[in-house]
Design an enzyme around this catalytic site. Structure first.
Site, PDB file in Angstrom:
ATOM      1  N   THR A 173       0.846  -1.188   0.000  1.00 15.36           N
ATOM      2  CA  THR A 173       0.000   0.000   0.000  1.00 15.36           C
ATOM      3  C   THR A 173       0.881   1.238   0.000  1.00 15.36           C
ATOM      4  OG1 THR A 173      -1.867  -1.070   1.108  1.00 15.36           O
ATOM      5  CG2 THR A 173      -1.730   1.321   1.282  1.00 15.36           C
TER       6      THR A 173
ATOM      7  N   PHE B 230       1.171   5.154   0.795  1.00 13.88           N
ATOM      8  CA  PHE B 230       0.600   6.173   1.665  1.00 13.88           C
ATOM      9  C   PHE B 230       1.166   7.538   1.290  1.00 13.88           C
ATOM     10  CE2 PHE B 230       0.379   2.229   3.987  1.00 13.88           C
ATOM     11  CZ  PHE B 230      -0.808   2.283   4.691  1.00 13.88           C
TER      12      PHE B 230
END
Length: 285
Positions: free
Chosen positions: A172, A174
């Site tokens: 992921t 960010f």
């Protein structure tokens, strides 16, 4: 430094905050928009939000919030995401009838859920660590949460299954958010990227092709192109681009000036260093 994130202590966003701002004081908030509002109002110094996952795609709400709030992207980091099934001590995998987690995590673990817990109710919640916190507060051995291992430690849960994600290479990305008037990052040889958002002029034939060509003609790499519906204008779209370079660079400046001639609502969301990728305690570019 106070750094806001959405969720509870033990969430992946908290880890991202610590990677980007070591030693910071984290501030958990209930909703994504709360993070943007806190940064905009400068009740915190910075904010951390997820923007895309390698298995489950973009976090669309955060693209919309980037445009809606006066904040600036000042950094990014990629984390390897490993999901764990956790429950109250004494629970058994075969007895689980209800699984809680954030919708993104549930999507990343859909193969495990189908093959190993197909009989269980799947319940979306506001956060992975928040799901663990909810399970810890229950007196129930048939409910479990999906989330990071740290959440199990934080809330006194036992891990029933490890690495639930559908693919081992699950990452992921960010973003770090700063107030628009915060001091800007000064390049010292670090590779930078710039994020922009714009809408196309309907009166310009081939506007999408031309908007991308302003970068191609100047040998500027595009790292990402994302489209979102333009609210209030059915059939029209906003485009978010990540492009090589810094707005202080004359080449990129000219590209953006050219882009402004064929688009509307052009806004630079920030220039920032290309982020590191963390796999546990191992880091790479």
């Amino acid at each position: 430094m106070k750094v806001a994130f959405q969720g509870e202590i033990g969430a992946f966003s908290e880890e991202a905050a610590g990677r980007l701002y070591p030693g910071c004081r984290v501030v958990p908030l209930p909703a994504m928009e709360d993070v943007f509002m806190a940064v905009e109002a400068q009740t915190v110094s910075r904010g951390i939000v997820p923007i895309e996952n390698s298995l489950f795609g973009s976090v669309h709400i955060n693209y919309d919030l980037l445009r809606a709030h006066q904040v600036r992207i000042e950094g990014e980091v990629k984390l390897r995401i490993r999901h764990f099934l956790m429950a109250k001590p004494g629970a058994r995998l075969e007895d689980i009838r209800r699984v809680l987690s954030h919708p993104q995590a549930l999507g990343q673990c859909q193969t495990f859920l189908k093959e190993k817990l197909g009989w269980s109710e799947v319940v979306p919640t506001y956060d992975t660590a928040g799901a663990a916190k909810l399970i810890a507060a229950e007196d129930n051995l048939t409910s479990a949460a999906i989330g990071p291992a740290r959440a199990a430690q934080e809330y006194g849960l036992e891990i029933l299954a490890t690495d639930l994600q559908s693919h081992a290479l699950n990452y992921t990305r960010f973003l770090a958010l700063a107030p628009e008037n915060a001091e800007k990052y000064t390049s010292t040889g670090t590779s930078l990227k710039t994020s922009v958002v714009f809408a196309l002029k309907q009166t310009v034939p081939g506007a999408l092709f031309k908007s991308l060509s302003v970068f191609f003609l100047r040998d500027l790499d595009l790292y990402k192109v994302e489209s979102r519906p333009l609210i209030g204008h059915p059939g029209d779209y906003l485009f978010y681009l990540d492009v090589e370079g810094d707005t202080a660079d004359p080449v990129l400046q000219r590209a953006l000036e050219h882009l402004g001639e064929i688009t509307t609502d052009l806004r630079v969301l920030g220039s920032y260093p290309r982020g590191q990728t963390w796999d546990g305690d191992h880091v790479s570019q």
